[in-house]
Design an enzyme around this catalytic site. Structure first.
Site, short mmCIF file in Angstrom:
data_model
loop_
_atom_site.label_atom_id
_atom_site.label_comp_id
_atom_site.label_asym_id
_atom_site.label_seq_id
_atom_site.Cartn_x
_atom_site.Cartn_y
_atom_site.Cartn_z
N TYR A 126 44.01 0.89 -7.80
CA TYR A 126 43.63 2.30 -7.93
C TYR A 126 42.89 2.70 -6.66
O TYR A 126 42.03 1.97 -6.18
CB TYR A 126 42.72 2.52 -9.14
CG TYR A 126 42.17 3.94 -9.20
CD1 TYR A 126 42.92 4.96 -9.77
CD2 TYR A 126 40.93 4.25 -8.65
CE1 TYR A 126 42.45 6.26 -9.81
CE2 TYR A 126 40.45 5.56 -8.68
CZ TYR A 126 41.21 6.55 -9.25
OH TYR A 126 40.76 7.84 -9.27
N GLU B 28 44.53 11.16 -4.86
CA GLU B 28 44.48 9.99 -5.76
C GLU B 28 45.82 9.27 -5.74
O GLU B 28 46.86 9.90 -5.92
CB GLU B 28 44.14 10.44 -7.17
CG GLU B 28 44.04 9.29 -8.17
CD GLU B 28 43.76 9.77 -9.58
OE1 GLU B 28 42.66 9.52 -10.08
OE2 GLU B 28 44.66 10.41 -10.17
#
Length: 393
Positions: free
Chosen positions: A109, A197
């Protein structure tokens, strides 16, 4: 402004970020042709909406043939997709992304965002990427590392490498990770983004880092510097009423109350909203009239309030300044009432430049306003008027 995944990936590719081969399509036949061109063993067919949570809501299909890609595209197009990030209305799917489905050896992530409290660029990174990362972090099942990098300037390479080491990455991957973070940070700054992101970020068997998914949010207030990015705007994502208000020099946000509010100044607007809540009232909107607004711009704003069936009273709280005298506000209200043919209890508190002349303009237009000497009196009268109108319905 939220971008679709395919838009975010196209922009990030300009900065050297690796993404799976593929592109956006709007018809099943195009999905089949693209899949044939890619020649992959598996394909990911993804609904393009400006929200996450698509995988858990049936918005992503993994298929093994071009015909299956076409079928999945047909099933997604025209569907209204509701996820945990869209609200109950969801978004209509009118385009999909078809790309090669990779088999990563691991996923990470990674996101970069602007911390509005400190104006610092923050890096968040975790050793595992997943669609439910927020829930897993909240429950303690997953951990995300945080690194603040300041508002500008170079970030020491050793700080990024140390972050990569905390993620458990090998020496070779630490170098690739550091390069990727630099690419994303450059993109964040140059595109005036507030969030980028990558989730999940794939680690391939050949040691490359590939963005399997990408989310990007651009700062609306900086779009005047990026006319090419402004063209990426999705009409359904952006409230058309609010965007129309922007074109008329108004900062406007719809709320769920019954008191239409017009002010000239963001600070005054927030104070007015707080006072309405303190008086047990419910604001129907936030509307800040910019100093550059003309009387016709102001009329557009008041027309939005008058045409909102939920509005039972209007509260006008303005302080005339050098660039925005009170009479411009009065003219705008008068024009709006004549155009819409609707009136409702309108409570005004005027102070500053041309306040007395504004009262004269109200009379000329035939506007029956309730003139109050101070903010609290005006707020109280507006709340009472809205509640009385509601009781009569």
């Amino acid at each position: 402004m939220k971008l679709h995944e395919y838009q975010a990936k196209e922009l990030l590719a300009r900065y050297g970020v690796l993404t799976p081969r593929g592109r956006m399509v709007e018809a099943p036949r195009d999905a089949r042709r693209l899949a044939e061109e890619l020649g992959a063993e598996r394909f990911a067919v993804k609904a393009q909406i400006p929200a996450g949570g698509r995988g858990q809501s049936g918005g992503v299909a993994l298929v093994t043939s071009p015909q299956a890609a076409a079928t999945a595209t047909q099933q997604l197009l025209g569907r209204r997709l509701v996820t945990n990030q869209t609200g109950s209305a969801g978004y209509a799917v009118d385009k999909v992304l078809v790309e090669e489905a990779l088999e990563p050896s691991a996923t990470l992530y990674l996101s970069l965002l602007i911390d509005t409290a400190t104006a610092s660029i923050v890096i968040l990174a975790g050793p595992e990427g997943s669609g439910d990362i927020e829930e897993r972090v909240r429950s303690g099942e997953a951990h995300v590392e945080r690194l603040e990098t300041g508002a500008g300037g170079e970030v020491p390479r050793k700080d990024i490498e140390a972050l990569a080491e905390r993620l458990g990455l090998s020496r070779d991957l630490q170098s690739a990770f550091t390069t990727l973070v630099g690419q994303l940070r450059t993109a964040l700054i140059e595109l005036d983004a507030t969030l980028i992101e990558i989730n999940p970020l794939a680690v391939t068997t050949t040691g490359e880092l590939v963005a399997l998914d990408a989310k990007m949010i651009l700062d609306d207030n900086a779009l005047f510097r990026h006319p090419d990015l402004n063209a990426l705007r999705d009409d359904e994502d952006d409230d058309k009423i609010e965007m129309g208000a922007q074109d008329h020099q108004l900062n406007y946000v719809r709320l769920d109350g019954d008191i239409g509010i017009a002010v000239n100044g963001a600070g005054l607007g927030l104070a007015t909203l707080d006072m309405v809540h303190a008086a047990n009232g419910r604001p129907a909107n936030f509307m800040d009239i910019r100093t550059t607004a003309t009387s016709l711009d102001v009329a557009h704003g008041f027309a939005m309030l008058l045409e909102n069936p939920s509005v039972r009273s209007i509260l006008v709280n303005v302080h005339g300044g050098g660039m925005q005298p009170c009479d411009i506000i009065a003219d705008g209200l008068g024009i709006a009432m004549r155009r819409t043919g609707r009136s409702c209890p309108t409570i005004v508190r005027l102070a500053g430049n041309n306040a007395e002349y504004a009262r004269f303009r109200f009379k000329n237009f035939g506007c029956k306003v309730i003139d109050c000497p101070d903010m609290w009196t005006a707020v109280s009268r507006a709340v009472d008027a809205a509640q009385s109108a509601g009781a009569r319905q």
